[in-house]
Scaffold this motif. Sequence first.
Motif, short mmCIF file in Angstrom:
data_model
loop_
_atom_site.label_atom_id
_atom_site.label_comp_id
_atom_site.label_asym_id
_atom_site.label_seq_id
_atom_site.Cartn_x
_atom_site.Cartn_y
_atom_site.Cartn_z
N GLU A 238 -1.97 3.83 -2.56
CA GLU A 238 -2.70 4.30 -1.38
C GLU A 238 -4.22 4.27 -1.59
O GLU A 238 -4.97 4.45 -0.64
CB GLU A 238 -2.25 5.72 -1.04
N ASP A 239 -4.65 4.04 -2.83
CA ASP A 239 -6.08 3.96 -3.14
C ASP A 239 -6.63 2.64 -2.60
O ASP A 239 -6.18 1.57 -3.00
CB ASP A 239 -6.27 4.02 -4.66
N PRO A 240 -7.61 2.69 -1.68
CA PRO A 240 -8.13 1.45 -1.10
C PRO A 240 -8.80 0.53 -2.13
O PRO A 240 -8.96 -0.67 -1.88
CB PRO A 240 -9.13 1.93 -0.05
N GLY A 241 -9.20 1.08 -3.27
CA GLY A 241 -9.86 0.28 -4.29
C GLY A 241 -8.91 -0.47 -5.21
O GLY A 241 -9.34 -1.33 -5.98
N ILE A 242 -7.62 -0.14 -5.15
CA ILE A 242 -6.62 -0.81 -5.98
C ILE A 242 -5.83 -1.76 -5.09
O ILE A 242 -5.26 -1.36 -4.08
CB ILE A 242 -5.70 0.21 -6.65
N ARG A 243 -5.81 -3.02 -5.48
CA ARG A 243 -5.22 -4.04 -4.62
C ARG A 243 -3.98 -4.62 -5.31
O ARG A 243 -4.09 -5.29 -6.35
CB ARG A 243 -6.26 -5.12 -4.31
N THR B 126 0.81 -1.22 0.00
CA THR B 126 0.00 0.00 0.00
C THR B 126 0.85 1.27 0.00
O THR B 126 0.32 2.36 0.17
CB THR B 126 -0.93 0.02 1.23
N SER B 127 2.15 1.14 -0.23
CA SER B 127 3.01 2.32 -0.22
C SER B 127 4.26 2.08 -1.07
O SER B 127 4.79 0.95 -1.09
CB SER B 127 3.44 2.66 1.21
N VAL B 128 4.72 3.13 -1.74
CA VAL B 128 5.96 3.01 -2.52
C VAL B 128 7.16 2.83 -1.61
O VAL B 128 8.24 2.43 -2.06
CB VAL B 128 6.18 4.25 -3.42
N THR B 129 7.00 3.12 -0.31
CA THR B 129 8.11 2.95 0.63
C THR B 129 8.22 1.52 1.14
O THR B 129 9.20 1.18 1.82
CB THR B 129 7.94 3.91 1.83
N ASP B 130 7.26 0.68 0.82
CA ASP B 130 7.33 -0.72 1.19
C ASP B 130 8.51 -1.35 0.45
O ASP B 130 8.57 -1.29 -0.79
CB ASP B 130 6.02 -1.43 0.82
#
Length: 222
Positions: free
Chosen positions: A41-46, A7-11
């Motif tokens: 970060e969009d909750p709809g994109i998994r 959920t993050s580019v920092t992952d």
Amino acid sequence: MEYSRITSVTDPLFRQVHNLLSEVFPPEEVLEYSLWKEPLEDPGIRVFAAVHEGSVVGTTEYRYYSDWNVAMTDFTIIGREGLGVGRFLAQRRLNDLQKLAADNGKELFGMFAEIYDPYRVEYAFGGIKPMDPFVRREVLSHLGYKRLDLPYVHPSWQGDGEAVSGLDLCFMPGDENLEQIEAALVANFLTRYYAVLADKPEVWTSMVERLKSRDTVPLLPL
């Protein structure tokens, strides 16, 4: 193997995921690294990674549209053979989508996907053998995807307004006996899916307008 959501580019896993994308797909199909911040970060994109012994060995991105009760598979990448990555990703994705549909009070109607057609266009990409366009197309056919009967293009993800061809828009219906879907569903889906791209080619706009004038779109064997 773990099914880990990103959920993050920092992952730290996302760098491995983006490297896989760049290795497998041509540049016009890959969103630039920094532009992934909002989508992740969009909750709809998994976006999920298959993680084996700390390394990303596969990844998939998809989304569920609750108002239409359909999903879209953005990509599925196998990064290492011999681990059953493809089956793992497909099953975990389907389980997740079925839960999302159930939470919406429904059974999943189906799932869209753009699928390369190597019989029309020669592709010099794919990385390892399981990602070869011929293999991928046959696997997706086995999963139940069918080809929508329309000449298909999509806007380049490089945001330059160019049209990308050589793919089919496909749909995997929940009911394998389904022979057609409403054209309005296809037009509305494409309009929303590509709303993030400001520059769209005229050929894509015309394709969507033609869909709006139709009642249904046949589903053909892949």
